[in-house]
Write a protein that holds these residues in place. Structure first.
Motif, PDB file in Angstrom:
ATOM      1  N   THR A  23      -7.682  -0.704  -1.019  1.00 63.57           N
ATOM      2  CA  THR A  23      -6.385  -1.091  -0.067  1.00 63.57           C
ATOM      3  C   THR A  23      -6.820  -1.857   1.236  1.00 63.57           C
ATOM      4  N   GLN A  24      -7.705  -1.160   1.748  1.00 63.93           N
ATOM      5  CA  GLN A  24      -8.192  -1.655   3.170  1.00 63.93           C
ATOM      6  C   GLN A  24      -8.824  -3.187   3.047  1.00 63.93           C
ATOM      7  N   LEU A  25      -9.924  -3.272   1.922  1.00 67.53           N
ATOM      8  CA  LEU A  25     -10.345  -4.724   1.934  1.00 67.53           C
ATOM      9  C   LEU A  25      -9.200  -5.531   1.574  1.00 67.53           C
ATOM     10  N   GLN A  26      -8.235  -5.228   0.717  1.00 70.51           N
ATOM     11  CA  GLN A  26      -7.228  -6.066   0.346  1.00 70.51           C
ATOM     12  C   GLN A  26      -6.323  -6.720   1.645  1.00 70.51           C
ATOM     13  N   ASN A  27      -6.073  -5.660   2.145  1.00 71.74           N
ATOM     14  CA  ASN A  27      -5.295  -6.106   3.407  1.00 71.74           C
ATOM     15  C   ASN A  27      -6.226  -6.931   4.344  1.00 71.74           C
ATOM     16  N   ASP A  28      -7.431  -6.805   4.583  1.00 70.56           N
ATOM     17  CA  ASP A  28      -8.056  -7.578   5.606  1.00 70.56           C
ATOM     18  C   ASP A  28      -8.226  -8.818   4.870  1.00 70.56           C
ATOM     19  N   HIS A  29      -8.555  -8.849   3.603  1.00 69.65           N
ATOM     20  CA  HIS A  29      -8.801  -9.919   2.818  1.00 69.65           C
ATOM     21  C   HIS A  29      -7.635 -11.268   2.895  1.00 69.65           C
ATOM     22  N   ALA A  31      -5.315 -10.987   5.317  1.00 72.02           N
ATOM     23  CA  ALA A  31      -5.104 -11.443   6.478  1.00 72.02           C
ATOM     24  C   ALA A  31      -6.145 -12.272   6.821  1.00 72.02           C
ATOM     25  N   ASP A  32      -7.117 -12.648   5.815  1.00 72.33           N
ATOM     26  CA  ASP A  32      -8.209 -13.829   6.188  1.00 72.33           C
ATOM     27  C   ASP A  32      -9.076 -13.371   7.041  1.00 72.33           C
ATOM     28  N   ARG A  33      -9.424 -11.985   7.307  1.00 75.48           N
ATOM     29  CA  ARG A  33     -10.491 -11.739   7.892  1.00 75.48           C
ATOM     30  C   ARG A  33     -12.008 -12.012   7.488  1.00 75.48           C
ATOM     31  N   HIS A  35     -14.914 -10.766   7.447  1.00 72.72           N
ATOM     32  CA  HIS A  35     -15.788  -9.674   6.931  1.00 72.72           C
ATOM     33  C   HIS A  35     -15.413  -9.404   5.529  1.00 72.72           C
ATOM     34  N   ALA A  36     -13.987  -9.269   5.212  1.00 69.65           N
ATOM     35  CA  ALA A  36     -13.373  -8.978   4.030  1.00 69.65           C
ATOM     36  C   ALA A  36     -13.586 -10.243   3.080  1.00 69.65           C
TER      37      ALA A  36
END
Length: 228
Positions: A23-29, A31-33, A35-36
């Motif tokens: 869930t955390q990685l998906q949200n960050d990905h 958002a085009d962050r 690190h993700a």
């Protein structure tokens, strides 16, 4: 009055850890962050492989909570339990990374009664309403008949590629829980039953309204055979 404290099983802990990580990685990905995005690129290289086969991914996923006693009681996991849980988290997370590739929305979504997203339901959604697609079913049956986790991971990878192509979501926390159960003594049959039940129970809204039945796999293919 005695209060009973529910202590999470090994598989429930594996599922919870997987759900939080993804869930955390998906949200960050989404958002085009950076690190993700980089983490998903690395994780995809491990899709279809066991934890021990991809040492370059060790440390990428924080499985620290598996090494700690549950907050609401219980003991630390023993070595066998920890290995099963880590393998389940790794297989589920790497498959999700493959599934999420180039998708504009989250491919990990929780399984709900009104929106089933277990493995069986996801496979059923690959098929025409009210009908069985034999090539898809054969892949599903081959996954269920996998002789070991490495083979199961590879066969699930093939299914995930199909799910990605049709933008069909999957609950990867639930999958990790089932993968952990699959590795336990006597757990394979229970995991297969859960996948089969999920497949049989799924209905499209139109099918549910019409009261139609999902055809049984045995009506179309001999599920006792591993079509290798």
């Amino acid at each position: 009055m005695t209060t009973t404290v529910s202590i999470p099983t090994v598989r429930a802990r594996a599922g919870a850890v997987t759900g939080r990580l993804i869930t955390q990685l998906q949200n960050d990905h989404l958002a085009d962050r950076p690190h993700a995005v980089a983490a998903l690129a690395r994780l995809r290289r491990g899709a279809g492989k066991e934890f021990a086969q991809v040492p370059d991914l060790w440390g990428l996923l924080d499985t620290g909570p598996l090494h700690e006693p549950p907050a609401d009681g219980g003991r630390p996991l023993n070595e066998k339990e920890l290995s099963r849980a880590e393998d389940a988290v790794h297989v589920a997370a790497t498959l999700w990374a493959l599934h999420q590739q180039s998708r504009p929305r989250g491919m990990h979504q929780p399984d709900r009664r009104e929106k089933p997203r277990g493995l069986g339901a996801a496979v059923r959604r690959l098929m025409p309403p009210g009908d069985i697609a034999e090539p898809v079913l054969k892949r599903f049956v081959r996954a269920g008949n996998a002789p070991d986790l490495a083979t199961l991971a590879q066969r699930l990878r093939d299914i995930v590629v199909l799910l990605r192509g049709d933008d069909i979501e999957l609950d990867y926390g639930l999958l990790a829980e089932q993968l952990c159960h699959w590795q336990e003594p006597g757990g394979r049959d229970a995991a297969r039953r859960a996948w089969g039940r999920s497949f049989q129970a799924y209905r499209t809204p139109a099918e549910a309204a019409a009261g139609s039945r999902t055809p049984s796999p045995t009506e179309t293919i001999d599920t006792s055979k591993d079509a290798s």
